[in-house]
Design a protein around this motif. Structure first.
Motif, PDB file in Angstrom:
ATOM      1  N   ILE A 275     -23.593 -10.953 -27.461  1.00 55.55           N
ATOM      2  CA  ILE A 275     -23.539  -9.482 -27.550  1.00 55.55           C
ATOM      3  C   ILE A 275     -22.314  -8.916 -26.829  1.00 55.55           C
ATOM      4  O   ILE A 275     -21.532  -8.177 -27.428  1.00 55.55           O
ATOM      5  CB  ILE A 275     -24.856  -8.862 -27.027  1.00 55.55           C
ATOM      6  CG1 ILE A 275     -26.012  -9.331 -27.925  1.00 55.55           C
ATOM      7  CG2 ILE A 275     -24.792  -7.341 -27.028  1.00 55.55           C
ATOM      8  CD1 ILE A 275     -27.369  -9.173 -27.294  1.00 55.55           C
ATOM      9  N   PRO A 276     -22.111  -9.263 -25.526  1.00 52.29           N
ATOM     10  CA  PRO A 276     -20.888  -8.727 -24.892  1.00 52.29           C
ATOM     11  C   PRO A 276     -19.612  -9.183 -25.597  1.00 52.29           C
ATOM     12  O   PRO A 276     -18.667  -8.397 -25.718  1.00 52.29           O
ATOM     13  CB  PRO A 276     -20.958  -9.278 -23.458  1.00 52.29           C
ATOM     14  CG  PRO A 276     -22.009 -10.292 -23.438  1.00 52.29           C
ATOM     15  CD  PRO A 276     -22.938  -9.986 -24.558  1.00 52.29           C
ATOM     16  N   LEU A 277     -19.608 -10.412 -26.113  1.00 57.04           N
ATOM     17  CA  LEU A 277     -18.402 -10.907 -26.788  1.00 57.04           C
ATOM     18  C   LEU A 277     -18.077 -10.086 -28.033  1.00 57.04           C
ATOM     19  O   LEU A 277     -16.936  -9.669 -28.232  1.00 57.04           O
ATOM     20  CB  LEU A 277     -18.602 -12.361 -27.204  1.00 57.04           C
ATOM     21  CG  LEU A 277     -17.839 -13.420 -26.421  1.00 57.04           C
ATOM     22  CD1 LEU A 277     -18.173 -14.797 -26.934  1.00 57.04           C
ATOM     23  CD2 LEU A 277     -16.357 -13.184 -26.483  1.00 57.04           C
ATOM     24  N   SER A 278     -19.109  -9.830 -28.847  1.00 57.66           N
ATOM     25  CA  SER A 278     -18.824  -9.095 -30.088  1.00 57.66           C
ATOM     26  C   SER A 278     -18.458  -7.651 -29.758  1.00 57.66           C
ATOM     27  O   SER A 278     -17.623  -7.051 -30.432  1.00 57.66           O
ATOM     28  CB  SER A 278     -20.024  -9.155 -31.026  1.00 57.66           C
ATOM     29  OG  SER A 278     -21.056  -8.350 -30.534  1.00 57.66           O
ATOM     30  N   ASN A 279     -19.068  -7.092 -28.673  1.00 53.17           N
ATOM     31  CA  ASN A 279     -18.693  -5.731 -28.276  1.00 53.17           C
ATOM     32  C   ASN A 279     -17.239  -5.667 -27.841  1.00 53.17           C
ATOM     33  O   ASN A 279     -16.518  -4.722 -28.155  1.00 53.17           O
ATOM     34  CB  ASN A 279     -19.584  -5.249 -27.123  1.00 53.17           C
ATOM     35  CG  ASN A 279     -20.926  -4.772 -27.637  1.00 53.17           C
ATOM     36  OD1 ASN A 279     -21.047  -4.479 -28.828  1.00 53.17           O
ATOM     37  ND2 ASN A 279     -21.906  -4.714 -26.774  1.00 53.17           N
ATOM     38  N   ILE A 280     -16.817  -6.677 -27.101  1.00 55.30           N
ATOM     39  CA  ILE A 280     -15.436  -6.701 -26.625  1.00 55.30           C
ATOM     40  C   ILE A 280     -14.483  -6.828 -27.798  1.00 55.30           C
ATOM     41  O   ILE A 280     -13.475  -6.130 -27.870  1.00 55.30           O
ATOM     42  CB  ILE A 280     -15.235  -7.862 -25.622  1.00 55.30           C
ATOM     43  CG1 ILE A 280     -15.920  -7.534 -24.299  1.00 55.30           C
ATOM     44  CG2 ILE A 280     -13.755  -8.123 -25.373  1.00 55.30           C
ATOM     45  CD1 ILE A 280     -15.973  -8.679 -23.335  1.00 55.30           C
ATOM     46  N   LYS A 281     -14.837  -7.694 -28.755  1.00 55.17           N
ATOM     47  CA  LYS A 281     -13.960  -7.860 -29.924  1.00 55.17           C
ATOM     48  C   LYS A 281     -13.883  -6.565 -30.720  1.00 55.17           C
ATOM     49  O   LYS A 281     -12.828  -6.204 -31.237  1.00 55.17           O
ATOM     50  CB  LYS A 281     -14.483  -8.984 -30.810  1.00 55.17           C
ATOM     51  CG  LYS A 281     -14.054 -10.354 -30.316  1.00 55.17           C
ATOM     52  CD  LYS A 281     -14.502 -11.430 -31.273  1.00 55.17           C
ATOM     53  CE  LYS A 281     -14.240 -12.806 -30.680  1.00 55.17           C
ATOM     54  NZ  LYS A 281     -14.852 -13.868 -31.463  1.00 55.17           N
ATOM     55  N   LYS A 282     -15.018  -5.883 -30.812  1.00 52.43           N
ATOM     56  CA  LYS A 282     -15.071  -4.643 -31.579  1.00 52.43           C
ATOM     57  C   LYS A 282     -14.201  -3.562 -30.948  1.00 52.43           C
ATOM     58  O   LYS A 282     -13.610  -2.740 -31.641  1.00 52.43           O
ATOM     59  CB  LYS A 282     -16.522  -4.169 -31.666  1.00 52.43           C
ATOM     60  CG  LYS A 282     -16.997  -3.986 -33.091  1.00 52.43           C
ATOM     61  CD  LYS A 282     -18.392  -3.415 -33.100  1.00 52.43           C
ATOM     62  CE  LYS A 282     -19.479  -4.476 -33.048  1.00 52.43           C
ATOM     63  NZ  LYS A 282     -20.816  -3.929 -32.828  1.00 52.43           N
TER      64      LYS A 282
END
Lengths: 347, 425
Positions: A275-282
């Motif tokens: 979740i934090p990874l995809s948020n950061i990528k987004k």
């Protein structure tokens, strides 16, 4: 012209003299323009320091009425559209029905130069301007296509001057640097920033409480445009703008996500990394911003000081390596795996 | 597979008779008619006009224009006097060479007494090669030669050009199309059987497709293949359905035990080598499962990425072998066990890595004129800011403000509304 509803656009400088805090540079550039023959220019400095604004208004000053037809702004970070790719591919094949030694051959053109640069530089300037001006933003992102500019800059220099903007001068190849006059951009001085904010507040009847200019100066990293935008948001949130309002609106969950990523990776909770990874990528932030914030978050970790040092050392190593790297997805994966490795050692 | 041929195949398998020629049927008929017409009229003593004395074969290179002329001449008992691009073709040279050949008898007629006078065809190859400067007056000489010639003249050229206008008036034009790939495949198959090659049809189709109707280049490709210029015939398959096959290739690479073998496999993937490390990275989840292995692989890929970026910025291609070492050997040696899940699908790496989620490209382009920022940056910073400002108004004011903004930026308020709905969610 009607004033814009967005304050950010309303208070955008319209001429070279209106740019706050850059009097020296404007004076130098004007001196250069007097000779009626400007060199190729390279503007370098961190993001949000007003390079493009300066380049645009300088072109306007030099070209005068011909600005609209003889100046073009190209963004290196705009991805190529499918139409542009197709067009380049179509034109790369010279049909056999054409006469000449190249008929029936295939060429691989660099798509960016072919679709965006060439159509502009190949034509002579319209009206009385002696030359055109091409502004290229984020030039370092062109990576291998930079080589193509060596010839372009020489071949078309008779009637096309380029202003190259970048925030990573180390990624620009030497032949380009040697062809340009370099202009360095620093943070604008606080006094100019304060004066502009004061002017906007007076014009718009905004009520400021406390040292708002200083807060904005730090929060936006001396970026006037976004500071004015925050003023507008702040005035809608709270009729009286206080430093707390500014903190409230400038905060986003990016820092929180980076912190979560760091803690979860170190405590080996691999399932809750996604979740934090995809948020950061987004969020689309740059990799060095992630490293920077992670470095701040390390101090707050509940571990022994010596372990913190090892994490910081790893971060500095990755930051150093990332200068030359291109694929941010790969770098982020590498960072996470390095954190997990340290996490294994901790337990 | 390896075999040293003595002659270039293009010469070795050049047809010597009409029967051996593939395709070209209608054009052969036309040429035959032309020759028959020429002969009958000459025999009956009629005066021939210019267009009846010469033909111009026009068509792309490598489809066999010259070959057809020689094969027909062989069948019908003509001898060919050729003048091609390697000769000097000034006015003087043309007149000297050809006029002389018209007046002298063929040497073969002494050896072959059955035909007391062998007929001649004058072949002027590659007329478009006659250049304006060095072959001054060449075209004029040809036109005047056509007028006085007592022999049929055949010319070939590749493209129409305005400088041939005089020639067009003085000759009959025959348009030759490029060959269909079925014809080329048939021919290649024939050659392959004669050379005792075992090549499957997909490879032949790939060669024919690549050649774009050029028989000469197709035959040359086949010969190059047989001589071992390409390491294995099967790899030509990759020209087609590259994306489906690349995953199998990666799996094959992971199966290797030595760096050399892995590198060999990688170098046979016909793909943009600059993004090989990104392709491997995007496909890692289907190939490697162990976290420890994954870390090692990624470290190697990061090194490869850095190296590639240095190669590209400094144009230092001498470093390229190390890049391939890292991407092949570096990757396979850091993996202890890999899965061979054949259901895995190939994923292309996300190269732009910048996503515009809410706004369309047209909207961003419109906004770019006001904000002077790149499209990703507008999507990332400017649009959320606008959204925030609009959302702070109460519902009655919202639509009004939206209309003001839409009018200002010259985009439909519907688009902005759609964006805002996404933003609020």
């Amino acid at each position: 012209m009607k004033d814009s509803f967005l304050l950010r656009l309303k208070y955008q400088p319209k001429t070279l003299d209106e740019i706050p805090g850059r009097e020296e540079m404007v004076k130098d550039l004007k001196e250069m323009a007097k000779s009626n023959d400007i060199p190729h220019l390279l503007f370098t400095g961190p993001k949000g320091f007003g390079k493009l604004e300066m380049a645009r208004l300088f072109a306007q000053y030099v070209l005068g009425e011909g600005y609209n037809s003889n100046c073009k702004i190209v963004y290196g970070s705009d991805p190529l559209t499918q139409a542009e790719r197709d067009e380049t591919r179509r034109l790369s094949y010279i049909p056999t029905s054409r006469v000449g030694s190249t008929a029936g051959r295939k060429f691989t053109w660099p798509a960016f130069i072919f679709s965006r640069i060439k159509p502009f530089v190949e034509l002579k300037p319209i009206s009385f301007n002696p030359y055109k001006i091409l502004i290229i933003d984020d030039f370092h992102l062109l990576s291998d296509q930079q080589q193509g500019f060596r010839r372009l800059m020489e071949r078309y220099s008779a009637y096309c001057r380029m202003i190259i903007l970048t925030d990573q001068i180390s990624s620009i190849i030497d032949p380009i640097i040697s062809r340009c006059n370099i202009v360095f951009f620093n943070q604008i001085p606080y006094s100019a920033f304060e004066a502009k904010i004061g002017e906007v507040a007076k014009q718009e009847n905004l009520k400021l409480r406390g040292n708002i200019p200083k807060t904005l100066y730090i929060a936006t990293n001396a970026n006037l445009n976004s500071a004015i935008s925050y003023l507008q948001v702040g005035s809608l949130v709270n009729p009286e703008i206080t430093p707390d309002t500014i903190y409230q609106i400038t905060k986003d969950d990016f820092q929180e996500n980076v912190g979560n990523l760091l803690r979860n990776a170190l405590s080996l909770k691999t399932n809750s990394l996604r979740i934090p990874l995809s948020n950061i990528k987004k969020s689309g932030r740059f990799f060095n911003e992630i490293i920077e914030i992670m470095g701040e978050e390390v101090y707050n970790l509940p571990i022994v000081e010596i372990k913190k040092a090892s994490i910081l050392e790893m971060l500095s190593q990755i930051d150093f390596e990332s200068v030359d790297a291109r694929s941010e997805d790969l770098l982020l994966d590498n960072l996470v795996h390095n954190l997990i490795e340290i996490g294994v050692k901790l337990t | 597979m390896k075999k040293k041929p003595d002659l270039p195949w293009i010469e070795k398998y050049r047809p010597t008779s009409e029967k051996e020629i593939k395709g070209f049927t209608t054009n052969i008929k036309k040429i035959k008619e032309f020759l028959a017409n020429f002969e009958s009229k000459q025999k009956s003593g009629k005066q021939l006009k210019s267009p009846e004395k010469a033909i111009l074969l026009e068509g792309p290179p490598g489809i066999g224009k010259t070959t057809v002329v020689y094969a027909l001449a062989n069948d019908l008992g003509y001898s060919v006097i050729e003048m091609n691009a390697s000769d000097v073709r000034t006015e003087k040279a043309i007149v000297e060479t050809l006029q002389e050949s018209i007046s002298t008898t063929d040497l073969m007629s002494f050896i072959n007494p059955k035909k007391e006078h062998r007929k001649k065809i004058i072949l002027i190859d590659e007329v478009d090669g006659i250049s304006g400067q060095s072959d001054r007056g060449g075209l004029k000489a040809i036109i005047s030669l056509i007028k006085i010639s007592k022999n049929p003249i055949i010319m070939t050229c590749n493209f129409y050009s305005t400088k041939f206008r005089g020639l067009y008036d003085a000759s009959t034009k025959i348009q030759c199309r490029s060959l269909r790939s079925v014809t080329i495949v048939n021919l290649l198959r024939e050659i392959a059987t004669k050379e005792k090659l075992t090549v499957n049809d997909t490879v032949l189709e790939a060669i024919a497709g690549n050649s774009g109707g050029d028989m000469r280049s197709a035959i040359n490709d086949l010969q190059a293949l047989a001589m071992g210029v390409f390491s294995d015939v099967e790899f030509l398959d990759l020209h087609r359905d590259i994306q489906e096959k690349i995953f199998t290739f990666l799996q094959a690479m992971f199966d290797q035990k030595t760096i050399k073998n892995a590198k060999d496999i990688l170098s046979n993937i016909d793909f943009d080598y600059k993004i090989l490390h990104q392709i491997i990275h995007a496909n890692l989840p289907g190939l490697v499962t162990q976290t420890k292995d994954l870390h090692q692989v990624i470290m190697n890929l990061v090194d490869a990425d850095t190296l590639m970026s240095r190669i590209m910025t400094r144009m230092d291609f001498s470093l390229l072998p190390y890049y391939f070492d890292l991407v092949s050997g570096g990757v396979i040696l850091s993996v202890e066990k890999h899965t061979s899940d054949s259901s895995g699908r190939f994923k292309m790496p996300n190269l732009s890595s910048l996503q515009f989620r809410y706004a369309s490209d047209a909207t961003l382009e419109e906004l770019q004129k006001y904000f002077y920022k790149s499209k990703p940056e507008i999507a990332r910073t400017i649009l959320p800011q606008i959204g925030e400002i609009i959302c702070l108004y109460n519902d009655s004011e919202k639509t009004e403000k939206l209309d003001i903004l839409a009018e200002e930026f010259g985009i439909t308020s519907l688009e902005l509304k759609k964006y805002l709905q996404d933003f609020q969610n």
